[in-house]
Write a protein that holds these residues in place. Structure first.
Motif, PDB file in Angstrom:
ATOM      1  N   THR A  52       0.833  -1.197   0.000  1.00 31.46           N
ATOM      2  CA  THR A  52       0.000   0.000   0.000  1.00 31.46           C
ATOM      3  C   THR A  52       0.870   1.251   0.000  1.00 31.46           C
ATOM      4  OG1 THR A  52      -0.085  -0.046   2.402  1.00 31.46           O
ATOM      5  CG2 THR A  52      -1.878  -1.149   1.234  1.00 31.46           C
ATOM      6  N   GLY A  53       1.853   1.292  -0.857  1.00 28.94           N
ATOM      7  CA  GLY A  53       2.822   2.380  -0.854  1.00 28.94           C
ATOM      8  C   GLY A  53       2.346   3.657  -1.517  1.00 28.94           C
ATOM      9  N   ASP A  54       3.272   4.601  -1.628  1.00 29.59           N
ATOM     10  CA  ASP A  54       2.983   5.913  -2.183  1.00 29.59           C
ATOM     11  C   ASP A  54       2.486   5.841  -3.622  1.00 29.59           C
ATOM     12  OD1 ASP A  54       3.709   7.354   0.130  1.00 29.59           O
ATOM     13  OD2 ASP A  54       5.828   7.317  -0.433  1.00 29.59           O
ATOM     14  N   VAL A  55       3.082   4.979  -4.441  1.00 33.28           N
ATOM     15  CA  VAL A  55       2.671   4.900  -5.847  1.00 33.28           C
ATOM     16  C   VAL A  55       1.241   4.396  -5.956  1.00 33.28           C
ATOM     17  CG1 VAL A  55       3.121   3.840  -8.086  1.00 33.28           C
ATOM     18  CG2 VAL A  55       5.031   4.574  -6.663  1.00 33.28           C
ATOM     19  N   GLN A  56       0.911   3.348  -5.232  1.00 38.08           N
ATOM     20  CA  GLN A  56      -0.437   2.794  -5.287  1.00 38.08           C
ATOM     21  C   GLN A  56      -1.471   3.850  -4.871  1.00 38.08           C
ATOM     22  OE1 GLN A  56       2.266   1.283  -4.119  1.00 38.08           O
ATOM     23  NE2 GLN A  56       2.094  -0.937  -4.171  1.00 38.08           N
ATOM     24  N   LEU A  57      -1.199   4.531  -3.769  1.00 36.68           N
ATOM     25  CA  LEU A  57      -2.144   5.532  -3.279  1.00 36.68           C
ATOM     26  C   LEU A  57      -2.257   6.710  -4.239  1.00 36.68           C
ATOM     27  CD1 LEU A  57      -4.081   6.221  -1.040  1.00 36.68           C
ATOM     28  CD2 LEU A  57      -2.189   7.245   0.222  1.00 36.68           C
ATOM     29  N   THR A  58      -1.137   7.167  -4.795  1.00 35.20           N
ATOM     30  CA  THR A  58      -1.169   8.272  -5.751  1.00 35.20           C
ATOM     31  C   THR A  58      -1.955   7.897  -6.995  1.00 35.20           C
ATOM     32  OG1 THR A  58       0.954   9.103  -4.941  1.00 35.20           O
ATOM     33  CG2 THR A  58       0.258   9.853  -7.109  1.00 35.20           C
ATOM     34  N   LEU A  59      -1.726   6.699  -7.518  1.00 37.97           N
ATOM     35  CA  LEU A  59      -2.492   6.255  -8.685  1.00 37.97           C
ATOM     36  C   LEU A  59      -3.988   6.203  -8.378  1.00 37.97           C
ATOM     37  CD1 LEU A  59      -0.248   3.409 -10.114  1.00 37.97           C
ATOM     38  CD2 LEU A  59      -0.838   5.549 -11.256  1.00 37.97           C
ATOM     39  N   ALA A  60      -4.334   5.664  -7.219  1.00 38.91           N
ATOM     40  CA  ALA A  60      -5.741   5.546  -6.843  1.00 38.91           C
ATOM     41  C   ALA A  60      -6.401   6.914  -6.713  1.00 38.91           C
ATOM     42  CB  ALA A  60      -5.875   4.759  -5.546  1.00 38.91           C
ATOM     43  N   GLN A  61      -5.642   7.918  -6.264  1.00 36.19           N
ATOM     44  CA  GLN A  61      -6.197   9.246  -6.064  1.00 36.19           C
ATOM     45  C   GLN A  61      -6.239  10.082  -7.337  1.00 36.19           C
ATOM     46  OE1 GLN A  61      -3.582  10.557  -2.928  1.00 36.19           O
ATOM     47  NE2 GLN A  61      -4.999   9.906  -1.321  1.00 36.19           N
ATOM     48  N   LEU A  62      -5.279   9.892  -8.241  1.00 40.07           N
ATOM     49  CA  LEU A  62      -5.160  10.772  -9.402  1.00 40.07           C
ATOM     50  C   LEU A  62      -5.737  10.213 -10.700  1.00 40.07           C
ATOM     51  CD1 LEU A  62      -1.532  12.180  -8.979  1.00 40.07           C
ATOM     52  CD2 LEU A  62      -3.700  13.282  -8.376  1.00 40.07           C
ATOM     53  N   ALA A  63      -5.738   8.925 -10.852  1.00 34.82           N
ATOM     54  CA  ALA A  63      -6.134   8.322 -12.128  1.00 34.82           C
ATOM     55  C   ALA A  63      -7.520   7.700 -12.035  1.00 34.82           C
ATOM     56  CB  ALA A  63      -5.121   7.260 -12.540  1.00 34.82           C
ATOM     57  N   LYS A  64      -8.222   7.704 -13.154  1.00 36.87           N
ATOM     58  CA  LYS A  64      -9.480   6.970 -13.234  1.00 36.87           C
ATOM     59  C   LYS A  64      -9.096   5.527 -13.560  1.00 36.87           C
ATOM     60  CE  LYS A  64     -13.730   6.359 -15.799  1.00 36.87           C
ATOM     61  NZ  LYS A  64     -13.512   4.919 -15.927  1.00 36.87           N
ATOM     62  N   ILE A  65      -9.239   4.651 -12.591  1.00 35.37           N
ATOM     63  CA  ILE A  65      -8.831   3.261 -12.752  1.00 35.37           C
ATOM     64  C   ILE A  65     -10.077   2.404 -12.889  1.00 35.37           C
ATOM     65  CG2 ILE A  65      -7.592   1.332 -11.709  1.00 35.37           C
ATOM     66  CD1 ILE A  65      -5.901   3.375 -10.184  1.00 35.37           C
ATOM     67  N   ASP A  66     -10.165   1.690 -14.005  1.00 35.60           N
ATOM     68  CA  ASP A  66     -11.314   0.815 -14.237  1.00 35.60           C
ATOM     69  C   ASP A  66     -11.209  -0.489 -13.465  1.00 35.60           C
ATOM     70  OD1 ASP A  66     -12.613   2.568 -16.027  1.00 35.60           O
ATOM     71  OD2 ASP A  66     -11.286   1.913 -17.633  1.00 35.60           O
ATOM     72  N   GLY A  67     -10.002  -0.877 -13.097  1.00 31.60           N
ATOM     73  CA  GLY A  67      -9.812  -2.105 -12.348  1.00 31.60           C
ATOM     74  C   GLY A  67      -8.341  -2.434 -12.229  1.00 31.60           C
ATOM     75  N   MET A  88      -6.725  -1.710   0.318  1.00 27.51           N
ATOM     76  CA  MET A  88      -6.463  -0.299   0.083  1.00 27.51           C
ATOM     77  C   MET A  88      -7.150   0.174  -1.196  1.00 27.51           C
ATOM     78  SD  MET A  88      -3.871   2.216  -1.490  1.00 27.51           S
ATOM     79  CE  MET A  88      -3.810   1.091  -2.783  1.00 27.51           C
ATOM     80  N   PHE A  89      -7.025  -0.597  -2.284  1.00 29.28           N
ATOM     81  CA  PHE A  89      -7.669  -0.194  -3.536  1.00 29.28           C
ATOM     82  C   PHE A  89      -9.183  -0.158  -3.382  1.00 29.28           C
ATOM     83  CE2 PHE A  89      -3.601  -1.092  -5.723  1.00 29.28           C
ATOM     84  CZ  PHE A  89      -3.511   0.088  -6.443  1.00 29.28           C
ATOM     85  N   ARG A  90      -9.758  -1.103  -2.681  1.00 30.16           N
ATOM     86  CA  ARG A  90     -11.212  -1.090  -2.476  1.00 30.16           C
ATOM     87  C   ARG A  90     -11.640   0.120  -1.659  1.00 30.16           C
ATOM     88  NH1 ARG A  90     -11.845  -7.437  -1.878  1.00 30.16           N
ATOM     89  NH2 ARG A  90     -12.365  -7.874  -4.038  1.00 30.16           N
ATOM     90  N   LYS A  91     -10.862   0.478  -0.626  1.00 31.91           N
ATOM     91  CA  LYS A  91     -11.199   1.644   0.201  1.00 31.91           C
ATOM     92  C   LYS A  91     -11.122   2.945  -0.591  1.00 31.91           C
ATOM     93  CE  LYS A  91     -10.130  -0.207   4.730  1.00 31.91           C
ATOM     94  NZ  LYS A  91      -9.242  -0.187   5.895  1.00 31.91           N
ATOM     95  N   THR A  92     -10.317   2.975  -1.647  1.00 32.18           N
ATOM     96  CA  THR A  92     -10.219   4.176  -2.481  1.00 32.18           C
ATOM     97  C   THR A  92     -11.162   4.108  -3.680  1.00 32.18           C
ATOM     98  OG1 THR A  92      -8.319   3.261  -3.696  1.00 32.18           O
ATOM     99  CG2 THR A  92      -7.839   4.660  -1.794  1.00 32.18           C
ATOM    100  N   GLY A  93     -12.014   3.093  -3.731  1.00 28.30           N
ATOM    101  CA  GLY A  93     -13.013   2.993  -4.779  1.00 28.30           C
ATOM    102  C   GLY A  93     -12.536   2.378  -6.081  1.00 28.30           C
ATOM    103  N   VAL A  94     -11.382   1.718  -6.061  1.00 24.78           N
ATOM    104  CA  VAL A  94     -10.852   1.080  -7.268  1.00 24.78           C
ATOM    105  C   VAL A  94     -11.334  -0.361  -7.312  1.00 24.78           C
ATOM    106  CG1 VAL A  94      -8.765   0.370  -8.484  1.00 24.78           C
ATOM    107  CG2 VAL A  94      -8.815   2.569  -7.295  1.00 24.78           C
TER     108      VAL A  94
END
Length: 136
Positions: A52-67, A88-94
């Motif tokens: 659950t590092g910085d890259v994962q969280l930044t991607l989840a917050q900045l990019a529209k991720i379909d899955g 972590m991805f589920r909590k950020t809506g990914v």
């Protein structure tokens, strides 16, 4: 595209990239928004370390991720990281669209030559981990 292209030429060889926090966030932003991805992306594959590092969280917050697709070996420590990353991805809506499990690992290094993780894994015959709940 490689993150090494965002580094100074003198740092592109064998040097480790040791970044945290804002440096990682800025590099991720550059990768997403400053790279010319035209005419547009259908799929962007980002190879990330587990967890659950910085890259994962930044991607989840900045990019529209379909899955996301998570690939893991069946060892307990790897599955623990996978579980945290998926949470972590589920909590950020990914959406977690697929979990893929590497069913075995055979070590070829002298220190563990012949080690076969398949016989010691917690994976059922279909490849789903037995102790990580999967609610897809």
């Amino acid at each position: 595209m490689s993150i090494s292209f965002l580094l100074p030429p003198s740092s592109r060889t064998a040097n480790a990239v040791v970044w945290r926090g804002l440096m990682v966030q800025k590099a991720t932003q550059q990768l997403l928004f400053d790279v010319d991805w035209s005419p547009g992306l259908d799929v962007l594959v980002v190879d990330l370390p587990p967890g659950t590092g910085d890259v994962q969280l930044t991607l989840a917050q900045l990019a529209k991720i379909d899955g996301i697709v998570v690939v893991s070996t069946p060892q307990e420590v790897a599955l623990a990281d996978v579980k945290k990353g998926v949470d972590m991805f589920r909590k950020t809506g990914v959406p977690v669209g697929l979990l893929s499990w590497i069913s075995t690992f055979i070590c070829i290094f002298p220190s563990c030559l012949g080690y076969d993780s398949h016989s010691r894994s917690h994976v059922d015959p279909r490849g789903a981990p037995q102790h990580v709940p999967l609610h897809l």
